[in-house]
Motif scaffolding. Structure first.
Motif, PDB file in Angstrom:
ATOM      1  N   ALA A 286     -13.385  21.143 -12.988  1.00  0.00           N
ATOM      2  CA  ALA A 286     -13.297  21.368 -11.538  1.00  0.00           C
ATOM      3  C   ALA A 286     -13.065  20.076 -10.760  1.00  0.00           C
ATOM      4  CB  ALA A 286     -14.576  22.041 -11.043  1.00  0.00           C
ATOM      5  N   TYR A 287     -13.057  18.940 -11.458  1.00  0.00           N
ATOM      6  CA  TYR A 287     -12.980  17.644 -10.785  1.00  0.00           C
ATOM      7  C   TYR A 287     -11.698  16.901 -11.128  1.00  0.00           C
ATOM      8  CZ  TYR A 287     -17.871  18.492  -9.793  1.00  0.00           C
ATOM      9  OH  TYR A 287     -19.041  19.043  -9.351  1.00  0.00           O
ATOM     10  N   ASP A 288     -11.276  16.038 -10.198  1.00  0.00           N
ATOM     11  CA  ASP A 288     -10.107  15.184 -10.411  1.00  0.00           C
ATOM     12  C   ASP A 288     -10.491  13.869 -11.080  1.00  0.00           C
ATOM     13  OD1 ASP A 288      -8.394  17.003  -9.141  1.00  0.00           O
ATOM     14  OD2 ASP A 288      -8.831  16.146  -7.171  1.00  0.00           O
ATOM     15  N   ALA A 289     -11.727  13.416 -10.857  1.00  0.00           N
ATOM     16  CA  ALA A 289     -12.147  12.118 -11.369  1.00  0.00           C
ATOM     17  C   ALA A 289     -13.662  12.062 -11.466  1.00  0.00           C
ATOM     18  CB  ALA A 289     -11.653  10.995 -10.460  1.00  0.00           C
ATOM     19  N   PHE A 290     -14.115  11.033 -12.165  1.00  0.00           N
ATOM     20  CA  PHE A 290     -15.547  10.765 -12.312  1.00  0.00           C
ATOM     21  C   PHE A 290     -15.761   9.357 -11.774  1.00  0.00           C
ATOM     22  CE2 PHE A 290     -19.313   9.310 -14.543  1.00  0.00           C
ATOM     23  CZ  PHE A 290     -20.136  10.426 -14.514  1.00  0.00           C
ATOM     24  N   ILE A 291     -16.557   9.224 -10.728  1.00  0.00           N
ATOM     25  CA  ILE A 291     -16.818   7.920 -10.115  1.00  0.00           C
ATOM     26  C   ILE A 291     -18.171   7.433 -10.601  1.00  0.00           C
ATOM     27  CG2 ILE A 291     -17.136   6.664  -7.961  1.00  0.00           C
ATOM     28  CD1 ILE A 291     -15.400   8.853  -6.618  1.00  0.00           C
TER      29      ILE A 291
ATOM     30  N   ALA B  84      -8.826   0.970 -19.302  1.00  0.00           N
ATOM     31  CA  ALA B  84      -7.707   0.067 -19.021  1.00  0.00           C
ATOM     32  C   ALA B  84      -7.161   0.504 -17.663  1.00  0.00           C
ATOM     33  CB  ALA B  84      -6.646   0.177 -20.102  1.00  0.00           C
ATOM     34  N   ASP B  85      -7.241  -0.377 -16.686  1.00  0.00           N
ATOM     35  CA  ASP B  85      -6.897  -0.031 -15.314  1.00  0.00           C
ATOM     36  C   ASP B  85      -5.509   0.590 -15.213  1.00  0.00           C
ATOM     37  OD1 ASP B  85      -7.768  -0.073 -12.523  1.00  0.00           O
ATOM     38  OD2 ASP B  85      -6.061  -1.416 -12.243  1.00  0.00           O
ATOM     39  N   GLY B  86      -5.468   1.808 -14.688  1.00  0.00           N
ATOM     40  CA  GLY B  86      -4.215   2.523 -14.507  1.00  0.00           C
ATOM     41  C   GLY B  86      -3.730   3.257 -15.737  1.00  0.00           C
TER      42      GLY B  86
ATOM     43  N   ILE C 217      -9.481   5.343  -5.445  1.00  0.00           N
ATOM     44  CA  ILE C 217      -9.302   6.775  -5.171  1.00  0.00           C
ATOM     45  C   ILE C 217      -7.929   7.021  -4.546  1.00  0.00           C
ATOM     46  CG2 ILE C 217     -10.156   8.715  -3.780  1.00  0.00           C
ATOM     47  CD1 ILE C 217     -13.013   7.426  -4.175  1.00  0.00           C
ATOM     48  N   ARG C 218      -7.511   6.153  -3.665  1.00  0.00           N
ATOM     49  CA  ARG C 218      -6.180   6.294  -3.056  1.00  0.00           C
ATOM     50  C   ARG C 218      -5.083   6.148  -4.110  1.00  0.00           C
ATOM     51  NH1 ARG C 218      -6.238   3.325   2.766  1.00  0.00           N
ATOM     52  NH2 ARG C 218      -4.844   5.009   3.350  1.00  0.00           N
ATOM     53  N   ARG C 219      -5.261   5.194  -5.032  1.00  0.00           N
ATOM     54  CA  ARG C 219      -4.285   5.027  -6.123  1.00  0.00           C
ATOM     55  C   ARG C 219      -4.191   6.305  -6.944  1.00  0.00           C
ATOM     56  NH1 ARG C 219      -5.885   0.091  -9.678  1.00  0.00           N
ATOM     57  NH2 ARG C 219      -4.050   0.749 -10.830  1.00  0.00           N
ATOM     58  N   LEU C 220      -5.345   6.890  -7.216  1.00  0.00           N
ATOM     59  CA  LEU C 220      -5.386   8.135  -7.994  1.00  0.00           C
ATOM     60  C   LEU C 220      -4.583   9.233  -7.307  1.00  0.00           C
ATOM     61  CD1 LEU C 220      -6.727   9.980 -10.238  1.00  0.00           C
ATOM     62  CD2 LEU C 220      -8.499  10.399  -8.533  1.00  0.00           C
ATOM     63  N   TYR C 221      -4.846   9.449  -6.026  1.00  0.00           N
ATOM     64  CA  TYR C 221      -4.183  10.542  -5.316  1.00  0.00           C
ATOM     65  C   TYR C 221      -2.751  10.220  -4.913  1.00  0.00           C
ATOM     66  CZ  TYR C 221      -8.391  13.305  -5.392  1.00  0.00           C
ATOM     67  OH  TYR C 221      -9.457  14.036  -5.810  1.00  0.00           O
ATOM     68  N   ALA C 222      -2.319   8.980  -5.060  1.00  0.00           N
ATOM     69  CA  ALA C 222      -0.926   8.629  -4.807  1.00  0.00           C
ATOM     70  C   ALA C 222      -0.030   9.065  -5.970  1.00  0.00           C
ATOM     71  CB  ALA C 222      -0.786   7.126  -4.573  1.00  0.00           C
ATOM     72  N   LEU C 223      -0.638   9.343  -7.110  1.00  0.00           N
ATOM     73  CA  LEU C 223       0.115   9.758  -8.293  1.00  0.00           C
ATOM     74  C   LEU C 223       0.436  11.253  -8.246  1.00  0.00           C
ATOM     75  CD1 LEU C 223      -1.982   8.007 -11.098  1.00  0.00           C
ATOM     76  CD2 LEU C 223       0.177   7.211 -10.101  1.00  0.00           C
ATOM     77  N   ALA C 224       1.521  11.609  -8.891  1.00  0.00           N
ATOM     78  CA  ALA C 224       1.845  13.025  -9.074  1.00  0.00           C
ATOM     79  C   ALA C 224       0.823  13.625 -10.037  1.00  0.00           C
ATOM     80  CB  ALA C 224       3.258  13.167  -9.639  1.00  0.00           C
ATOM     81  N   SER C 225       0.629  14.911  -9.967  1.00  0.00           N
ATOM     82  CA  SER C 225      -0.378  15.551 -10.825  1.00  0.00           C
ATOM     83  C   SER C 225      -0.083  15.321 -12.312  1.00  0.00           C
ATOM     84  CB  SER C 225      -0.516  17.044 -10.514  1.00  0.00           C
ATOM     85  OG  SER C 225       0.705  17.712 -10.736  1.00  0.00           O
ATOM     86  N   ALA C 226       1.188  15.269 -12.696  1.00  0.00           N
ATOM     87  CA  ALA C 226       1.523  15.012 -14.102  1.00  0.00           C
ATOM     88  C   ALA C 226       1.085  13.608 -14.520  1.00  0.00           C
ATOM     89  CB  ALA C 226       3.023  15.181 -14.331  1.00  0.00           C
ATOM     90  N   GLN C 227       1.207  12.645 -13.627  1.00  0.00           N
ATOM     91  CA  GLN C 227       0.773  11.279 -13.932  1.00  0.00           C
ATOM     92  C   GLN C 227      -0.752  11.213 -14.048  1.00  0.00           C
ATOM     93  OE1 GLN C 227       2.974   9.704 -10.489  1.00  0.00           O
ATOM     94  NE2 GLN C 227       3.800   8.159 -11.901  1.00  0.00           N
TER      95      GLN C 227
END
Length: 162
Positions: free
Chosen positions: A52-57, A92-94, A117-127
């Motif tokens: 249910a989540y996009d990321a784990f902070i 490994a960053d990115g 978080i902004r970097r994460l959401y700047a990516l397309a869902s496939a990325q």
């Protein structure tokens, strides 16, 4: 969380864990923020419903290699965590997640998390999916049952190089 709410109001944060170190007042402040839900303790990582989540902070000032990060990565979550202790050995960053430079100033540290978080959401869902899959592969290769069994066999048979 407050700054994130101002910049990205659609992003919310679920705070999981027993929170022994947090005072009632600190938890009340968190719970009062519009983009934060304090969830509390969980018995097993699967209980949080990682899909249910996009990321784990993960936030900490110091740590070794926390099991919870390996569990999150193993579930295919993108981890955003500080560049401390053994954490950069897995992230490994990115490529397998995002590392946040450790800042002593709380405001700069919060901004570094927001930038990740902004970097994460700047990516397309496939990325984003590809980063999660890379994290999952890394955990399977380095920490999975097959790897563990192989290493135990090497140690017991004396085939481990000194």
């Amino acid at each position: 969380a407050r700054a994130l709410s101002n910049l990205m109001p659609s992003v919310s944060i679920d705070v999981w864990g027993a929170h022994e170190a947090a005072s009632e007042a600190e938890l009340a402040v968190l719970a009062s923020l519009p983009n934060v839900r304090v969830k509390g303790a969980y018995r097993d990582f699967q209980d949080i419903g990682a899909s249910a989540y996009d990321a784990f902070i993960y936030t900490t000032s110091f740590d070794g290699m926390p099991n919870v990060l390996l569990e999150a990565m193993g579930a295919g979550l993108i981890v955003i965590a500080p560049d401390v202790g053994g954490i950069p050995e897995a992230i490994a960053d990115g490529a397998t997640g995002y590392l946040v430079s450790r800042h002593l100033d709380d405001e700069r540290l919060a901004d570094a998390y927001i930038q990740a978080i902004r970097r994460l959401y700047a990516l397309a869902s496939a990325q984003r999916r590809a980063i999660g899959e890379s994290a999952q592969r890394l955990v399977a290769e380095r920490h999975g049952k097959e790897h563990h069994a192989r290493r135990v066999q090497e140690v017991l048979l004396g085939t481990v190089a000194p």
